[in-house]
Design an enzyme around this catalytic site. Sequence first.
Site, PDB file in Angstrom:
ATOM      1  N   LYS A 159      15.617  -9.742  -9.085  1.00 21.56           N
ATOM      2  CA  LYS A 159      14.662 -10.105  -8.021  1.00 21.56           C
ATOM      3  C   LYS A 159      14.142 -11.520  -8.229  1.00 21.56           C
ATOM      4  O   LYS A 159      13.970 -11.971  -9.355  1.00 21.56           O
ATOM      5  CB  LYS A 159      13.458  -9.148  -8.045  1.00 21.56           C
ATOM      6  CG  LYS A 159      13.775  -7.706  -7.715  1.00 21.56           C
ATOM      7  CD  LYS A 159      12.512  -6.868  -7.747  1.00 21.56           C
ATOM      8  CE  LYS A 159      12.782  -5.437  -7.329  1.00 21.56           C
ATOM      9  NZ  LYS A 159      11.561  -4.606  -7.345  1.00 21.56           N
ATOM     10  N   GLY A 165       9.698  -8.249   0.008  1.00 22.85           N
ATOM     11  CA  GLY A 165      10.274  -7.961   1.318  1.00 22.85           C
ATOM     12  C   GLY A 165      11.788  -8.010   1.351  1.00 22.85           C
ATOM     13  O   GLY A 165      12.366  -8.083   2.423  1.00 22.85           O
ATOM     14  N   GLY A 166      12.417  -7.984   0.183  1.00 20.61           N
ATOM     15  CA  GLY A 166      13.873  -7.812   0.163  1.00 20.61           C
ATOM     16  C   GLY A 166      14.681  -9.093   0.021  1.00 20.61           C
ATOM     17  O   GLY A 166      15.885  -9.033  -0.191  1.00 20.61           O
ATOM     18  N   LYS A 238       9.420  -1.651   7.802  1.00 21.49           N
ATOM     19  CA  LYS A 238       8.907  -0.294   7.923  1.00 21.49           C
ATOM     20  C   LYS A 238       8.986   0.154   9.379  1.00 21.49           C
ATOM     21  O   LYS A 238       8.807  -0.660  10.284  1.00 21.49           O
ATOM     22  CB  LYS A 238       7.448  -0.249   7.437  1.00 21.49           C
ATOM     23  CG  LYS A 238       7.340  -0.525   5.940  1.00 21.49           C
ATOM     24  CD  LYS A 238       5.918  -0.735   5.485  1.00 21.49           C
ATOM     25  CE  LYS A 238       5.917  -1.208   4.034  1.00 21.49           C
ATOM     26  NZ  LYS A 238       4.658  -1.855   3.653  1.00 21.49           N
ATOM     27  N   GLU A 289       4.697  -4.281  -6.383  1.00 22.60           N
ATOM     28  CA  GLU A 289       4.031  -5.548  -6.120  1.00 22.60           C
ATOM     29  C   GLU A 289       2.698  -5.301  -5.439  1.00 22.60           C
ATOM     30  O   GLU A 289       2.410  -4.184  -5.011  1.00 22.60           O
ATOM     31  CB  GLU A 289       4.915  -6.496  -5.298  1.00 22.60           C
ATOM     32  CG  GLU A 289       5.641  -5.885  -4.131  1.00 22.60           C
ATOM     33  CD  GLU A 289       6.728  -6.827  -3.584  1.00 22.60           C
ATOM     34  OE1 GLU A 289       6.435  -7.507  -2.602  1.00 22.60           O
ATOM     35  OE2 GLU A 289       7.856  -6.858  -4.137  1.00 22.60           O
ATOM     36  N   ASN A 291       0.173  -6.660  -2.307  1.00 21.64           N
ATOM     37  CA  ASN A 291       0.055  -7.477  -1.102  1.00 21.64           C
ATOM     38  C   ASN A 291      -1.398  -7.877  -0.900  1.00 21.64           C
ATOM     39  O   ASN A 291      -2.286  -7.040  -0.966  1.00 21.64           O
ATOM     40  CB  ASN A 291       0.565  -6.709   0.117  1.00 21.64           C
ATOM     41  CG  ASN A 291       2.011  -6.292  -0.058  1.00 21.64           C
ATOM     42  OD1 ASN A 291       2.814  -7.043  -0.605  1.00 21.64           O
ATOM     43  ND2 ASN A 291       2.340  -5.092   0.365  1.00 21.64           N
ATOM     44  N   ARG A 293      -2.965  -9.080   1.763  1.00 20.04           N
ATOM     45  CA  ARG A 293      -3.342  -9.205   3.177  1.00 20.04           C
ATOM     46  C   ARG A 293      -3.728  -7.835   3.738  1.00 20.04           C
ATOM     47  O   ARG A 293      -3.485  -6.813   3.100  1.00 20.04           O
ATOM     48  CB  ARG A 293      -2.149  -9.712   3.971  1.00 20.04           C
ATOM     49  CG  ARG A 293      -0.944  -8.777   3.807  1.00 20.04           C
ATOM     50  CD  ARG A 293       0.242  -9.100   4.655  1.00 20.04           C
ATOM     51  NE  ARG A 293       1.227  -8.038   4.615  1.00 20.04           N
ATOM     52  CZ  ARG A 293       2.164  -7.878   3.688  1.00 20.04           C
ATOM     53  NH1 ARG A 293       2.243  -8.738   2.676  1.00 20.04           N
ATOM     54  NH2 ARG A 293       3.013  -6.866   3.723  1.00 20.04           N
ATOM     55  N   VAL A 296       0.151  -4.122   8.415  1.00 14.89           N
ATOM     56  CA  VAL A 296       0.455  -3.572   9.738  1.00 14.89           C
ATOM     57  C   VAL A 296      -0.036  -2.127   9.823  1.00 14.89           C
ATOM     58  O   VAL A 296      -0.640  -1.708  10.807  1.00 14.89           O
ATOM     59  CB  VAL A 296       1.981  -3.616   9.999  1.00 14.89           C
ATOM     60  CG1 VAL A 296       2.337  -2.888  11.292  1.00 14.89           C
ATOM     61  CG2 VAL A 296       2.484  -5.056  10.040  1.00 14.89           C
ATOM     62  N   ARG A 339       5.998   2.187  14.690  1.00 16.25           N
ATOM     63  CA  ARG A 339       6.028   0.809  15.185  1.00 16.25           C
ATOM     64  C   ARG A 339       6.969   0.734  16.386  1.00 16.25           C
ATOM     65  O   ARG A 339       8.118   1.170  16.303  1.00 16.25           O
ATOM     66  CB  ARG A 339       6.532  -0.144  14.098  1.00 16.25           C
ATOM     67  CG  ARG A 339       5.654  -0.164  12.876  1.00 16.25           C
ATOM     68  CD  ARG A 339       6.121  -1.247  11.933  1.00 16.25           C
ATOM     69  NE  ARG A 339       5.364  -1.235  10.695  1.00 16.25           N
ATOM     70  CZ  ARG A 339       5.401  -2.201   9.785  1.00 16.25           C
ATOM     71  NH1 ARG A 339       6.189  -3.254   9.984  1.00 16.25           N
ATOM     72  NH2 ARG A 339       4.678  -2.128   8.692  1.00 16.25           N
TER      73      ARG A 339
HETATM   74  C1  MV4 Z   1      13.242  -1.859  -6.154  1.00 11.07           C
HETATM   75  C2  MV4 Z   1      14.008  -0.731  -5.800  1.00 11.07           C
HETATM   76  C3  MV4 Z   1      14.491   0.078  -6.801  1.00 11.07           C
HETATM   77  N1  MV4 Z   1      14.258  -0.238  -8.095  1.00 11.07           N
HETATM   78  N2  MV4 Z   1      13.040  -2.127  -7.450  1.00 11.07           N
HETATM   79  C4  MV4 Z   1      12.670  -3.593  -1.726  1.00 11.07           C
HETATM   80  C5  MV4 Z   1      11.747  -4.661  -1.230  1.00 11.07           C
HETATM   81  C6  MV4 Z   1      11.029  -5.206  -2.406  1.00 11.07           C
HETATM   82  N3  MV4 Z   1       9.625  -5.140  -2.190  1.00 11.07           N
HETATM   83  C7  MV4 Z   1      11.442  -4.365  -3.556  1.00 11.07           C
HETATM   84  N4  MV4 Z   1      12.398  -3.394  -3.096  1.00 11.07           N
HETATM   85  C8  MV4 Z   1      12.943  -2.480  -3.926  1.00 11.07           C
HETATM   86  N5  MV4 Z   1      12.741  -2.687  -5.254  1.00 11.07           N
HETATM   87  C9  MV4 Z   1      13.553  -1.319  -8.382  1.00 11.07           C
HETATM   88  N6  MV4 Z   1      13.343  -1.638  -9.659  1.00 11.07           N
HETATM   89  C10 MV4 Z   1      14.228  -0.489  -4.438  1.00 11.07           C
HETATM   90  C11 MV4 Z   1      13.714  -1.385  -3.498  1.00 11.07           C
HETATM   91  C12 MV4 Z   1      14.009  -1.069  -2.125  1.00 11.07           C
HETATM   92  C13 MV4 Z   1      13.046  -0.561  -1.279  1.00 11.07           C
HETATM   93  C14 MV4 Z   1      11.742  -0.389  -1.684  1.00 11.07           C
HETATM   94  C15 MV4 Z   1      10.802   0.127  -0.841  1.00 11.07           C
HETATM   95  C16 MV4 Z   1      11.162   0.481   0.455  1.00 11.07           C
HETATM   96  C17 MV4 Z   1      12.448   0.319   0.891  1.00 11.07           C
HETATM   97  C18 MV4 Z   1      13.403  -0.204   0.043  1.00 11.07           C
HETATM   98  C19 MV4 Z   1      14.709  -0.364   0.485  1.00 11.07           C
HETATM   99  C20 MV4 Z   1      15.644  -0.863  -0.362  1.00 11.07           C
HETATM  100  C21 MV4 Z   1      15.299  -1.223  -1.668  1.00 11.07           C
END
Ligand code: MV4
Length: 445
Positions: A159, A165-166, A238, A289, A291, A293, A296, A339
């Site tokens: 990451k 947010g991906g 979302k 993480e 946020n 703010r 939504v 949404r």
């Molecule tokens: C992850 C995870 C699995 N394991 N971290 C997606 C967005 C970003 N905020 C972090 N994300 C993820 N981190 C670890 N260590 C899976 C995701 C993730 C995800 C998280 C929440 C909601 C939807 C998601 C869709 C794909 C991946």
Amino acid sequence: MMIKKVLIANRGEIAVRIIRACREMRIQTVAVYSEADREALHTKLADEAVCIGPAPSKDSYLSMEQIISATVVTGADAIHPGFGFLSENSRFAKLCRECNITFIGPDAEVIARLGNKQEARNTMAAAGVPVIPGSEDAVYDAQTGKEIARAIGYPVIVKAALGGGGKGMRTAFCEEEFEQSFQTAQTEALNAFGDGTMYIEHFVLDPRHIEFQILADNFGNVIHLGERDCSIQRNHQKMIEESPSVALSEELREEMGKAAVRAAKAAGYMNAGTIEFLLEPSGRYHFMEMNTRIQVEHPVTEWVTGIDLIKEQIRIASGQKLSYKQEDVHLSGHAIECRINAEDPAHGFCPSPGTITDMYLPGGKGIRIDSAIYSGCTIPPYYDSMVAKLIVWARNRGEAIRKMQSALGEVIIEGIKTNVDYQYEILNHPDYLSGNIDIGFIEKM
Ligand code: MV4
């Protein structure tokens, strides 16, 4: 530190939501709008409105100079940033402070510290908040990363420190995949954030996205307002959020809530914020993480707690103590938010801007609509595709789902394509109905 006039540095439904809260608090409002938003609802509803530039966000809603100028010219004493745009920009929060404008949110330094997800991880780990097993230091090259990944154990996820947010994120399921994943994630991070600082975590399989709402005043008081289950997402957007989550027992809620409060205290947090957790099928949870703010999906929390989050944000920013103690907070009933986006599910969910020629939105007991659309309004192509939020409340999840199905069935939006029928399908899916969902739900659907 009375706030008499608030400038809303945003557009769409959240701008309208903030204008309404201010009006009820007898606070004057200033809208800012781009040339594409001359006829937008927020422009019409505010006491005053200032055009801040051309349609593209970078020339208007992201222009710090334009927004600060509008604030000075109208004599507003505070800025509410809403979500998106400048809401999590620490330079903007700092600029407000330097111009003697109250930024309705946490301090610039706190935004910056939590904006670096790698540093946030360490802050939380030090405070005893469970984090996902992963790298302790920032990682800059694939070779070092590979050694760390081996120690963590595959699968891993790379990451970007400034991500979220991906963006700037790649998984690797084995060592052979690692280098490619690292390079792709880092290149994306460099392009998106101008920074290639990375960190590595074990990749958690089949988790739920559970987030806790917190409120913190300037006197060290921090409370949590329970959780939202936001597992129903598509491409990191979302789609449906609910509170409470069926996955949390009362004991787990209390434990995660306490962890969320510890997290906020460790960050020196102020105002409204959200702690995101991944919840494993085993019941183990990890900080992901924070946020900084209003989000939504805040209405589902407002409905199960009875607390107006925007008003609390303004009260906190004006130096008041929290109006609630933890023991005053009780979750009651069940709230769900869908949404509604101007997009076409039949064509890869591509945006569907245009003019709404005719519309009807549902109402009645237990139904709330936060939107900025009206019959005859135009959805510009320049901004986010979310045009409305449909929120329902009922005594339990089953009743809330049926209420949402009924309400979605009443929605009429003509002239543009929307995801309303798609939302209806999700709400009829056996796995959604049984609550057997994780972040992979949409893909597996
Ligand atoms: C992850 C995870 C699995 N394991 N971290 C997606 C967005 C970003 N905020 C972090 N994300 C993820 N981190 C670890 N260590 C899976 C995701 C993730 C995800 C998280 C929440 C909601 C939807 C998601 C869709 C794909 C991946």
